[in-house]
Design a protein around this motif. Structure first.
Motif, short mmCIF file in Angstrom:
data_model
loop_
_atom_site.label_atom_id
_atom_site.label_comp_id
_atom_site.label_asym_id
_atom_site.label_seq_id
_atom_site.Cartn_x
_atom_site.Cartn_y
_atom_site.Cartn_z
N ARG A 140 8.80 -8.09 -6.91
CA ARG A 140 9.00 -7.52 -8.24
C ARG A 140 8.02 -6.37 -8.49
N ALA A 141 6.80 -6.52 -7.98
CA ALA A 141 5.81 -5.45 -8.14
C ALA A 141 6.26 -4.19 -7.42
N ILE A 142 6.74 -4.32 -6.19
CA ILE A 142 7.19 -3.17 -5.41
C ILE A 142 8.37 -2.49 -6.10
N SER A 143 9.32 -3.27 -6.59
CA SER A 143 10.48 -2.71 -7.27
C SER A 143 10.08 -1.99 -8.56
N ALA A 144 9.17 -2.58 -9.32
CA ALA A 144 8.75 -1.99 -10.60
C ALA A 144 8.03 -0.67 -10.38
N VAL A 145 7.13 -0.62 -9.41
CA VAL A 145 6.37 0.61 -9.17
C VAL A 145 7.28 1.69 -8.58
N ARG A 146 8.19 1.31 -7.70
CA ARG A 146 9.11 2.29 -7.14
C ARG A 146 9.95 2.94 -8.24
#
Length: 512
Positions: free
Chosen positions: A89-95
């Motif tokens: 979720r962190a990777i998706s949010a920052v991307r």
């Protein structure tokens, strides 16, 4: 990777307290310095949701560490002490946040004007070689790069994404940079079959007017491309775009003419920057590995994010020391490009490339009067550093390896050399060098680009480097042969003749 420990002895990475990290640690883990990391976090602070277990800094660090290191989610989960679901979720949010509030301001034709490209991101060398300063032309360098992917179970997509050139599945972003290596735009990614070669991709970009590129460009702007774009040249000509591309070998010829070889060298003098730009993308290890098929929808975002980070935080790849230096280099190369190779005429008219010759090694040939040159003088001869970087490897193969290098001194000014091709073991080239006591005056090689006088081919550069500098350094070439640690199936000892051993054993038996 070294796991950093906090003062409370918790063995996980904590980017909320930057005092536990050094600037070197931040560069190694995230690809950015501490100050640049903080600048990025300030840009994303209103676009990334924070939770009790995952702060903005932590989410951004997870995303950057994933791109920089290419580590699996399982390892990152251990390093950052978070669950794999939270990490995803962190990777998706920052991307998503970076594609919204960071990339549009640092990448794409809409984020920069032609005037800014011309004034701030164009080398004076390129403008002098190919442009006209009075016309204020934008010069862009284009090339496709490869992002490797796993095979798909969708057979149609598997066929369309298979590259015959590379022999594996991949997708192709089109990279557009300035002559300093500044990323102007990333188009694609595209499929990898024969319908998606570089020329077809460029035609698609122009015909679909991607990112309103036609309005950004102006008539007489210049594209620096390689030979893979040859089928798109008519379209560029119709649009008023000047294309500069290395020349082709004419049908039936084995060697380029001096004029074509010289013009090709002018192009490669500028075009190398896009190759280095592609290498800068691949230094983010996640993009240098084979990606699973479920990441294909996000590859374009990852490449654009990496290029935007490079534009924002990294120095130019190509930068001249001064305008005067660029003008001097360009004037020299333009002057040389109009010259003919008189030594080539001498060799061909007198049949020196066919005449029987008694070849000798260096000590027996008596080349003691060859001029001694330093690095600066050698760079002036080669018009760059690429050929000089290969010289040590060429010479080591002949001095320490299985190849021999042979010399013949026709007179006090002319030297002929036989040197092995590095690509084809059955091919050798004849190198001719004309010199005086203090300078190298002319050169010619029988390889494909060997007739040029704007710089020289790698074979000539290797011989000149060795005779003028390398042999005076005590044979330290600095290129290690790793083959000594690997077995060679061709290295088989000769079989023992059993008949001889039987006979000798019989001779040792006393007679009855």
């Amino acid at each position: 990777m070294r796991v950093l420990c906090q003062r409370n002895e918790q063995t996980h990475l904590d980017f909320d307290d930057l005092q536990t990290l050094t600037d070197s640690d931040c560069l190694s883990l995230l690809g950015l310095s501490m100050d640049n990391f903080q600048t990025l976090c300030d840009c994303l602070k209103d676009h990334v949701k924070q939770t009790p277990s995952r702060s903005l800094r932590k989410s951004t660090a997870i995303f950057l560490c994933k791109l920089k290191s290419g580590l699996s989610n399982q390892i990152l989960s251990t390093l950052f002490r978070t669950s794999k679901s939270s990490l995803r979720r962190a990777i998706s949010a920052v991307r998503n946040a970076m594609m919204t509030c960071f990339v549009p301001y640092n990448l794409g034709f809409e984020h920069i004007t032609r005037e800014d490209v011309i004034n701030d991101h164009t080398r004076h060398l390129a403008q002098t070689l190919f442009g006209d300063i009075d016309k204020s032309q934008a010069i862009l360098v284009l090339d496709g790069t490869y992002i490797y992917t796993a095979k798909s179970n969708n057979f149609r997509y598997q066929r369309r994404s298979y590259s015959i050139h590379k022999g594996r599945s991949l997708i192709k972003p089109m990279v557009i940079v300035t002559t300093t290596g500044y990323f102007v735009s990333i188009q694609g990614p595209y499929l990898a079959d024969h319908k998606n070669n570089d020329a077809s991709i460029l035609e698609h970009i122009m015909k679909t007017n991607a990112e309103d590129i036609k309005n950004w460009l102006s008539e007489d702007d210049i594209f620096i491309v390689d030979r893979g774009f040859r089928d798109a040249l008519p379209l560029l000509e119709d649009l008023g775009i000047q294309a500069e591309m290395p020349r082709f070998l004419e049908k039936g010829q084995k060697q380029m003419s001096t004029s074509d070889a010289n013009k090709s060298r002018l192009v490669t003098k500028i075009r190398w920057v896009v190759e280095s730009s592609n290498a800068r993308i691949k230094r983010w290890r996640y993009l240098d590995r084979t990606l699973p098929t479920n990441q294909i929808p996000f590859v374009g975002d990852y490449v654009r994010i990496v290029c935007a980070l490079s534009n924002k935080f990294f120095p130019p790849l190509s930068k001249s020391h001064s305008i005067e230096e660029d003008e001097a280099d360009a004037a020299k190369m333009l002057y040389l490009s109009k010259q003919v190779n008189n030594l080539q005429r001498l060799v061909e008219d007198n049949g020196l490339n066919r005449r029987p010759t008694q070849w000798q090694p260096v000590p027996e040939c008596g080349i003691e009067n060859f001029p001694t040159l330093d690095e600066e003088q050698l760079r002036n001869l080669t018009c760059g550093t690429y050929q000089l970087k290969l010289s040590r490897s060429y010479i080591q193969e002949h001095i320490d390896g299985d190849c021999d290098i042979w010399f013949n001194k026709d007179n006090d000014r002319l030297l002929r050399v036989k040197i092995q091709s590095r690509h084809t073991s059955s091919k050798q080239y004849l190198v001719c060098i004309e010199f005086s006591d203090c300078s190298v005056d002319a050169w010619y090689c029988t390889c494909r680009p060997g007739a040029r006088v704007v710089g020289m081919c790698s074979h000539i550069a290797a011989i000149i480097w060795y005779l003028s500098k390398g042999r005076h350094e005590g044979g330290k070439y600095g290129v290690r042969d790793w083959g000594e640690h690997v077995l060679d199936a061709a290295d088989i000892p000769p079989p023992v003749d059993e008949s001889d051993s039987d006979a000798s054993s019989c001779d040792s038996v006393p007679e009855e």
